[in-house]
Design a protein around this motif. Sequence first.
Motif, PDB file in Angstrom:
ATOM      1  N   TYR A   1       0.829  -1.201   0.000  1.00 51.29           N
ATOM      2  CA  TYR A   1       0.000   0.000   0.000  1.00 51.29           C
ATOM      3  C   TYR A   1       0.867   1.256   0.000  1.00 51.29           C
ATOM      4  O   TYR A   1       0.605   2.197  -0.748  1.00 51.29           O
ATOM      5  CB  TYR A   1      -0.930  -0.007   1.215  1.00 51.29           C
ATOM      6  CG  TYR A   1      -1.450   1.360   1.545  1.00 51.29           C
ATOM      7  CD1 TYR A   1      -2.398   1.956   0.725  1.00 51.29           C
ATOM      8  CD2 TYR A   1      -0.972   2.068   2.624  1.00 51.29           C
ATOM      9  CE1 TYR A   1      -2.867   3.224   1.001  1.00 51.29           C
ATOM     10  CE2 TYR A   1      -1.435   3.331   2.900  1.00 51.29           C
ATOM     11  CZ  TYR A   1      -2.378   3.904   2.086  1.00 51.29           C
ATOM     12  OH  TYR A   1      -2.825   5.154   2.361  1.00 51.29           O
TER      13      TYR A   1
ATOM     14  N   LEU B   1       0.892   4.045  -2.865  1.00 52.60           N
ATOM     15  CA  LEU B   1       0.547   5.430  -2.538  1.00 52.60           C
ATOM     16  C   LEU B   1       1.599   6.389  -3.066  1.00 52.60           C
ATOM     17  O   LEU B   1       1.266   7.446  -3.604  1.00 52.60           O
ATOM     18  CB  LEU B   1       0.378   5.601  -1.029  1.00 52.60           C
ATOM     19  CG  LEU B   1      -0.058   6.980  -0.560  1.00 52.60           C
ATOM     20  CD1 LEU B   1      -1.432   7.329  -1.128  1.00 52.60           C
ATOM     21  CD2 LEU B   1      -0.081   7.049   0.947  1.00 52.60           C
TER      22      LEU B   1
ATOM     23  N   VAL C   1       1.106   6.271  -7.070  1.00 52.44           N
ATOM     24  CA  VAL C   1      -0.133   6.911  -7.535  1.00 52.44           C
ATOM     25  C   VAL C   1      -0.186   8.371  -7.099  1.00 52.44           C
ATOM     26  O   VAL C   1      -0.701   9.224  -7.813  1.00 52.44           O
ATOM     27  CB  VAL C   1      -1.367   6.148  -6.996  1.00 52.44           C
ATOM     28  CG1 VAL C   1      -2.651   6.899  -7.267  1.00 52.44           C
ATOM     29  CG2 VAL C   1      -1.432   4.761  -7.606  1.00 52.44           C
ATOM     30  N   GLY C   2       0.381   8.668  -5.933  1.00 57.44           N
ATOM     31  CA  GLY C   2       0.270   9.994  -5.361  1.00 57.44           C
ATOM     32  C   GLY C   2       1.227  11.024  -5.916  1.00 57.44           C
ATOM     33  O   GLY C   2       1.313  12.135  -5.386  1.00 57.44           O
TER      34      GLY C   2
ATOM     35  N   LEU D   1      -0.673  14.140  -6.699  1.00 52.81           N
ATOM     36  CA  LEU D   1      -1.601  14.644  -5.690  1.00 52.81           C
ATOM     37  C   LEU D   1      -0.909  15.642  -4.762  1.00 52.81           C
ATOM     38  O   LEU D   1       0.299  15.572  -4.542  1.00 52.81           O
ATOM     39  CB  LEU D   1      -2.143  13.481  -4.849  1.00 52.81           C
ATOM     40  CG  LEU D   1      -2.934  12.396  -5.583  1.00 52.81           C
ATOM     41  CD1 LEU D   1      -3.330  11.310  -4.609  1.00 52.81           C
ATOM     42  CD2 LEU D   1      -4.156  12.966  -6.269  1.00 52.81           C
TER      43      LEU D   1
ATOM     44  N   GLN E   1      -4.337  15.786  -0.289  1.00 54.39           N
ATOM     45  CA  GLN E   1      -4.991  14.655  -0.949  1.00 54.39           C
ATOM     46  C   GLN E   1      -4.284  13.343  -0.616  1.00 54.39           C
ATOM     47  O   GLN E   1      -4.939  12.314  -0.440  1.00 54.39           O
ATOM     48  CB  GLN E   1      -5.008  14.863  -2.462  1.00 54.39           C
ATOM     49  CG  GLN E   1      -5.919  15.994  -2.907  1.00 54.39           C
ATOM     50  CD  GLN E   1      -5.750  16.336  -4.375  1.00 54.39           C
ATOM     51  OE1 GLN E   1      -4.652  16.233  -4.922  1.00 54.39           O
ATOM     52  NE2 GLN E   1      -6.840  16.748  -5.009  1.00 54.39           N
ATOM     53  N   LYS E   2      -2.967  13.371  -0.512  1.00 53.12           N
ATOM     54  CA  LYS E   2      -2.218  12.169  -0.143  1.00 53.12           C
ATOM     55  C   LYS E   2      -2.592  11.715   1.264  1.00 53.12           C
ATOM     56  O   LYS E   2      -2.792  10.525   1.514  1.00 53.12           O
ATOM     57  CB  LYS E   2      -0.714  12.416  -0.213  1.00 53.12           C
ATOM     58  CG  LYS E   2      -0.162  12.454  -1.598  1.00 53.12           C
ATOM     59  CD  LYS E   2       1.335  12.672  -1.552  1.00 53.12           C
ATOM     60  CE  LYS E   2       1.902  12.891  -2.941  1.00 53.12           C
ATOM     61  NZ  LYS E   2       3.339  13.135  -2.936  1.00 53.12           N
TER      62      LYS E   2
ATOM     63  N   ALA F   1      -5.373  12.386   2.923  1.00 51.31           N
ATOM     64  CA  ALA F   1      -6.749  11.921   2.923  1.00 51.31           C
ATOM     65  C   ALA F   1      -6.843  10.513   2.339  1.00 51.31           C
ATOM     66  O   ALA F   1      -7.531   9.640   2.886  1.00 51.31           O
ATOM     67  CB  ALA F   1      -7.634  12.886   2.140  1.00 51.31           C
ATOM     68  N   THR F   2      -6.136  10.273   1.249  1.00 50.50           N
ATOM     69  CA  THR F   2      -6.121   8.951   0.628  1.00 50.50           C
ATOM     70  C   THR F   2      -5.527   7.916   1.578  1.00 50.50           C
ATOM     71  O   THR F   2      -6.060   6.813   1.725  1.00 50.50           O
ATOM     72  CB  THR F   2      -5.313   8.983  -0.682  1.00 50.50           C
ATOM     73  OG1 THR F   2      -5.869   9.983  -1.536  1.00 50.50           O
ATOM     74  CG2 THR F   2      -5.319   7.653  -1.373  1.00 50.50           C
ATOM     75  N   ALA F   3      -4.448   8.274   2.234  1.00 57.85           N
ATOM     76  CA  ALA F   3      -3.811   7.356   3.180  1.00 57.85           C
ATOM     77  C   ALA F   3      -4.741   7.042   4.347  1.00 57.85           C
ATOM     78  O   ALA F   3      -4.867   5.886   4.755  1.00 57.85           O
ATOM     79  CB  ALA F   3      -2.507   7.968   3.692  1.00 57.85           C
TER      80      ALA F   3
ATOM     81  N   VAL G   1      -8.081   7.184   4.528  1.00 59.42           N
ATOM     82  CA  VAL G   1      -9.231   6.378   4.103  1.00 59.42           C
ATOM     83  C   VAL G   1      -8.808   4.938   3.844  1.00 59.42           C
ATOM     84  O   VAL G   1      -9.468   3.988   4.285  1.00 59.42           O
ATOM     85  CB  VAL G   1      -9.890   6.996   2.854  1.00 59.42           C
ATOM     86  CG1 VAL G   1     -10.888   6.047   2.226  1.00 59.42           C
ATOM     87  CG2 VAL G   1     -10.562   8.309   3.213  1.00 59.42           C
ATOM     88  N   THR G   2      -7.707   4.750   3.157  1.00 58.25           N
ATOM     89  CA  THR G   2      -7.271   3.394   2.824  1.00 58.25           C
ATOM     90  C   THR G   2      -6.849   2.622   4.065  1.00 58.25           C
ATOM     91  O   THR G   2      -7.183   1.445   4.212  1.00 58.25           O
ATOM     92  CB  THR G   2      -6.117   3.435   1.814  1.00 58.25           C
ATOM     93  OG1 THR G   2      -6.500   4.257   0.713  1.00 58.25           O
ATOM     94  CG2 THR G   2      -5.781   2.059   1.319  1.00 58.25           C
TER      95      THR G   2
END
Length: 55
Positions: free
Chosen positions: A17, A21, A24-25, A28, A32-33, A35-37, A39-40
């Motif tokens: 993961y 991240l 993909v990030g 971002l 946003q990074k 927030a994505t971290a 949530v995941t």
Amino acid sequence: MPPDLLRLDIVVPVLIYCALLVWVGRGLSWTQKLATAAVTLALIICVLLVERGWL
């Protein structure tokens, strides 16, 4: 170290993961990074809790 503390079924997905991240990030913002971290990681924790029957 107790055997349950370092389990590959937990460590490997977290490492994958983190690598995804970073990859993909790239486009971002830091907000946003984060927030994505968040949530995941919350989803990973929920899946682990349900899988182990703690929920």
